[in-house]
Enzyme design. Structure first.
Site, PDB file in Angstrom:
ATOM      1  N   ASP A 250     -10.677  -1.839   2.404  1.00 16.23           N
ATOM      2  CA  ASP A 250      -9.439  -1.583   1.664  1.00 16.23           C
ATOM      3  C   ASP A 250      -8.325  -2.366   2.348  1.00 16.23           C
ATOM      4  OD1 ASP A 250      -7.594  -0.642  -0.076  1.00 16.23           O
ATOM      5  OD2 ASP A 250      -7.753   1.461   0.506  1.00 16.23           O
ATOM      6  N   ALA A 251      -7.989  -3.506   1.758  1.00 17.07           N
ATOM      7  CA  ALA A 251      -7.026  -4.415   2.381  1.00 17.07           C
ATOM      8  C   ALA A 251      -5.916  -4.787   1.405  1.00 17.07           C
ATOM      9  CB  ALA A 251      -7.742  -5.680   2.845  1.00 17.07           C
ATOM     10  N   LYS A 252      -6.174  -4.623   0.117  1.00 23.22           N
ATOM     11  CA  LYS A 252      -5.182  -4.897  -0.945  1.00 23.22           C
ATOM     12  C   LYS A 252      -4.526  -6.263  -0.754  1.00 23.22           C
ATOM     13  CE  LYS A 252      -4.421  -0.005  -1.980  1.00 23.22           C
ATOM     14  NZ  LYS A 252      -5.162   0.656  -0.888  1.00 23.22           N
ATOM     15  N   ARG A 253      -5.353  -7.253  -0.493  1.00 16.13           N
ATOM     16  CA  ARG A 253      -4.859  -8.599  -0.294  1.00 16.13           C
ATOM     17  C   ARG A 253      -4.364  -9.200  -1.607  1.00 16.13           C
ATOM     18  NH1 ARG A 253      -4.514  -7.190   4.723  1.00 16.13           N
ATOM     19  NH2 ARG A 253      -6.097  -7.915   6.162  1.00 16.13           N
TER      20      ARG A 253
ATOM     21  N   ASP B 252       0.843  -1.192   0.000  1.00 13.59           N
ATOM     22  CA  ASP B 252       0.000   0.000   0.000  1.00 13.59           C
ATOM     23  C   ASP B 252       0.883   1.248   0.000  1.00 13.59           C
ATOM     24  OD1 ASP B 252      -2.281   1.780   0.374  1.00 13.59           O
ATOM     25  OD2 ASP B 252      -3.326   0.024   1.138  1.00 13.59           O
TER      26      ASP B 252
END
EC number: 4.1.1.23
Lengths: 272, 272
Positions: free
Chosen positions: B93-96, A98
């Protein structure tokens, strides 16, 4: 000790390049632990204590804890590893990625809250998404390069001016991103030739290698492709399910210990 | 309602493409909340209640909760949004990004534990790292494409057979990965021309646009580049810090509500 120092010491002390991945699934737990999310710590602790003599590192995968609201058990587990098995670095497998201000929050999570020695991160958002972790002195950052899953090729094998994307990432990591000297790369065991190429790009940078064991990677080809001589160093060869679920009965911890010893010995039996 | 259905309904009902990002930092909280991690829920709840009339969606960023051991407050917050503001989808919103078996654990975390309507994911590991989320019926997946940070170009702008990598990702998402119809893409507001290119590739797929407000993106250029006509639809224009920290005193919630209204109005004032 920094992550790299403790890893070097562990390779030398345990004579092992095996990293045991801790991916707890309560539905696969044996005996009285079966199906119980509140047994995650107890199950993992027994696995850790039985396998510690044969490993250079442990790698808890945070998703398996988060899915069960078991963050507190993950904290307990890492504290247990540090207390009972000092010198074995813990890699928090979180694959975070991020922008800088958010990456700093993830770094606080990994290093301050969980007391991990290193964390896995995703390179897609570029260097400023990696840098905040590196600013935590002595902490390691292991960047995804070439992953062991089938879909890994969707992006990682794209042709960037004649070079597959994963090699561009290896080059960025080795030549631009590693000012702290605490960087490593993830390179899957399903592609030993690609491990060899990455090794030729990154010098003696540590490679975390998932994909042996349950995922089917070949130990001998993997070791020959990535080992750094002299000794057995340069790689963290990860096995999760094949070790932690090696036994299904009361003696599951012994079975895991034996599986870890066998895997370490198979790794060390690979000749020059 | 599925994620896309609730998003369409929200665009129509609130006449807003504004998404408020919830990035709670206790050190920036006003008054009695200042410095208190146990006030994360209370702070965010006041922001949510004050801004809800002016938004199409909320986007809590999980790192800001995880850094403070505040997972329980994140659960509470999303439950509060669903209860008090039904119809507004919540994007975690974790952008895994991880292999299939682990991705499924992250999907359980996002959709079962947190009851999010959609989650952000990273495309670097390919389609089989995205698919497990899509198998949760009606849930949305928003894939990183072009991010708003300076380092975004390190990988996303690499030249893949004549095309920048982020456009390859947009094409994969639009042509191969979107069988469920619940996919969206992240495209940063710092590059309006690139929003335009992505829009031309993906048809009317929703675009989550970070980078206006504190990150400096231009609202008018952003809206012209990505809006889907008729009406104001097709975009979730995210603003976090510029809204949630708009006020520093007792009236911080009012200040946030006013900032949200102004931002929505600025978005809607952009002519054809």
């Amino acid at each position: 000790m920094s992550f790299i120092e403790s890893l070097n010491a562990a390779w030398s002390h345990t004579q092992s390049m095996l990293c045991v991945g801790l991916d707890p699934e309560p539905s696969r737990f044996p005996g009285a632990f079966n199906g119980r999310a509140d047994s995650i710590f107890d199950f993992c602790r027994e696995i850790v204590d039985a396998t510690a003599p044969f490993v250079c590192s442990f790698k808890p995968q945070i998703a398996y804890f988060a899915a069960h609201r078991a963050e507190d058990q993950l904290e307990q587990l890492i504290a247990h590893i540090h207390e009972r098995h000092p010198g074995l670095p813990v890699i928090l497998d979180a694959k975070r990625g991020d922008i800088g201000s958010t990456a700093e929050q993830y770094a606080i999570e990994a290093f301050d809250r969980y007391q991990a020695d290193a964390v896995t991160v995703n390179p897609y958002m570029g260097f400023d998404s990696v840098q905040p972790y590196l600013e935590h002195e002595g902490k390691g950052v292991i960047v995804l390069c070439r992953t062991s899953n089938a879909g890994g090729s969707d992006l990682q094998f794209l042709n960037v001016d004649g070079t597959p994307l994963y090699q561009v990432v290896a080059r960025l990591a080795a030549e631009k991103w590693n000012a702290s000297g605490e960087l490593g790369l993830v390179v899957g065991a399903t592609f030993p030739k690609e491990i060899e190429v990455v090794r030729s790009i990154v010098g003696d940078m540590p490679l975390l290698i998932p994909g042996i064991g349950a995922q089917g990677g070949d130990v001998e080809a993997t070791v020959r492709a990535g080992r750094v001589r002299p000794g057995n160093a340069g790689m963290l060869i990860n096995s999760s399910r094949a070790i932690i679920y090696a036994g299904k009965g009361e003696d599951f911890a012994n079975a895991a210990g034996e599986a870890a010893k066998r895997t370490r010995d198979a790794i060390n039996a690979v000749g020059s």
